[in-house]
Scaffold this active site. Structure first.
Site, PDB file in Angstrom:
ATOM      1  N   GLU A 178     -11.225  -3.176 -19.357  1.00 15.68           N
ATOM      2  CA  GLU A 178     -11.224  -4.538 -19.905  1.00 15.68           C
ATOM      3  C   GLU A 178      -9.820  -5.110 -20.042  1.00 15.68           C
ATOM      4  OE1 GLU A 178     -13.211  -4.995 -23.701  1.00 15.68           O
ATOM      5  OE2 GLU A 178     -12.807  -7.133 -23.771  1.00 15.68           O
ATOM      6  N   LYS A 220     -14.614  -5.338 -17.061  1.00 14.48           N
ATOM      7  CA  LYS A 220     -14.974  -6.333 -18.085  1.00 14.48           C
ATOM      8  C   LYS A 220     -13.849  -7.354 -18.191  1.00 14.48           C
ATOM      9  CE  LYS A 220     -16.249  -6.770 -22.955  1.00 14.48           C
ATOM     10  NZ  LYS A 220     -17.124  -6.231 -24.000  1.00 14.48           N
ATOM     11  N   GLY A 264     -14.816 -15.981 -27.228  1.00 15.72           N
ATOM     12  CA  GLY A 264     -14.665 -17.163 -28.078  1.00 15.72           C
ATOM     13  C   GLY A 264     -15.398 -18.379 -27.541  1.00 15.72           C
TER      14      GLY A 264
HETATM   15  P1  13P Z   1     -16.552 -11.006 -27.204  1.00 14.35           P
HETATM   16  O1  13P Z   1     -17.745 -11.204 -26.298  1.00 14.35           O
HETATM   17  O2  13P Z   1     -16.793 -11.465 -28.607  1.00 14.35           O
HETATM   18  O3  13P Z   1     -15.286 -11.492 -26.606  1.00 14.35           O
HETATM   19  O4  13P Z   1     -16.397  -9.430 -27.382  1.00 14.35           O
HETATM   20  C1  13P Z   1     -16.540  -8.638 -26.284  1.00 14.35           C
HETATM   21  C2  13P Z   1     -15.676  -7.460 -26.433  1.00 14.35           C
HETATM   22  O5  13P Z   1     -16.145  -6.347 -26.438  1.00 14.35           O
HETATM   23  C3  13P Z   1     -14.223  -7.667 -26.543  1.00 14.35           C
HETATM   24  O6  13P Z   1     -13.579  -6.462 -26.383  1.00 14.35           O
END
Ligand code: 13P
Length: 341
Positions: A178, A220, A264
């Protein structure tokens, strides 16, 4: 490492019509969320809240995997059933957030680097034993003035991401990779595209140098989207087209799937963007969701910590999960939201 097995798990995480529930808020973050609904954050209230989500039978039909925080993976439901078992019984795969948050990056004012590599090789087998078959590590890249993001910041973060991914695969755990480019700030969509492209190019370079098998990861990323404070934010179609364009330029087809963070965006915005991308179609990877806020905002504000609200909160969660499941197939329509309201 058994790559066939990793690939099987990765593909299950992005199975058609399903996506991931990010329920891995740290104790600090969940406290902030609970503060807004007037609920005290205790071990029990966090457990009750998450148990409520995992017991949402309808919603969980659209959830392929659940990302847990360390506390939750060891917790038991009120009736003594381990929460991990509830997730498995719902047909979903337990996962675990393994990064330890961010620290300021030296010589780069305003920028951070994600930490947690030191004991990771020792922690991963324990999580595997507890049922986790995938993990998550979030790198945070901000967009701002004064040369932010710096090359130093991107490099440090993608290096840590790749080291984490290699350690996960060695422990037979699928890494969710991510690299999040934040949507805070007033930048336009073009700037987000430029930064996201650079971050993804460097991410895949580091994954290659660290010998990570792309068939055994899930990416991600953020969507290519205007900053929240931008006065002329790009519309749904433009976000979808720009995101797909950047991903096609950066993400090899060997990657089984891409599961976006919501970052967000409003609940409906996150759904509409995912749907529009899947409507474009003809993509080399599955495109789905790994949402935290965009799946949980509705159930949290309905629940408010009261047991009499549990059924309604579960309906609210199930609705969002279903809408996003349809968006993952490109079969969502805006009027499905109105019908449910
Ligand atoms: P959000 O969808 O709230 O951005 O969170 C996803 C997430 O796991 C961020 O690390």
């Amino acid at each position: 490492m058994n790559l066939d097995e990793l690939n099987k798990v990765a593909r299950a995480m992005v199975a058609p019509g399903k996506g991931i529930l990010a329920a891995d808020e740290s104790s600090g973050t969940i406290k902030k969320r609970f503060d807004t609904i007037g609920v005290e954050s205790t071990e029990d209230s966090r457990r009750d809240y998450r148990e409520m989500l995992f017991r949402s039978t309808e919603g969980m039909k659209h959830i392929s995997g659940v990302i847990l925080y360390d506390e939750t993976i060891w917790q038991k439901a009120k009736d003594g059933t381990p929460l991990v078992e509830l997730i498995k019984k719902a047909g979903s795969i337990p996962g675990i957030k393994v990064d330890e948050g961010t620290k300021p990056l030296p010589n780069c004012p305003g920028e951070v680097v994600t930490i947690g590599l030191d004991k990771l090789a020792d922690r991963l087998p324990k999580y595997f034993e507890q049922g986790a078959r995938f993990a998550k590590w979030r790198a945070v890249i901000d967009i701002g003035a004064n040369g932010i993001p710096s090359y130093t910041c991107i490099r440090a973060n993608v290096h840590a991401l790749a080291r984490y991914a290699a350690l996960c695969q060695a422990a037979q755990i699928v890494p969710i990779v991510e690299p999040e480019v934040l949507m805070d700030g007033d930048h336009d969509v073009e700037r987000c595209a430029t930064v996201t492209k650079l971050v993804l190019k460097l991410t895949f370079e580091e994954l290659y140098f660290n010998r990570v098998a792309l068939e055994g990861i899930v990416l991600k990323p953020n969507m290519v989207i205007s900053g929240k404070k931008n006065g002329k934010r790009a519309g749904i179609e433009e976000v979808a087209e720009r995101t797909v364009k950047v991903l096609k330029n950066c993400v090899p087809g060997a990657v089984p799937g891409i599961a976006f963070l919501s970052g967000g965006q409003s609940d409906e915005e996150a759904t509409a963007h995912l749907d529009a991308m899947n409507k474009i179609g003809n993509l080399p990877w599955a495109l789905t969701f790994s949402y935290g806020r965009a799946l949980q905002h509705a159930p949290q504000t309905t629940w408010k910590g009261k047991s009499e609200n549990v059924a309604a909160a579960q309906r609210a969660f199930s609705h969002r999960a279903k809408m996003n499941g349809l968006a993952a197939l490109g079969q969502w329509k805006a009027d499905m939201e109105k019908k449910a309201a």
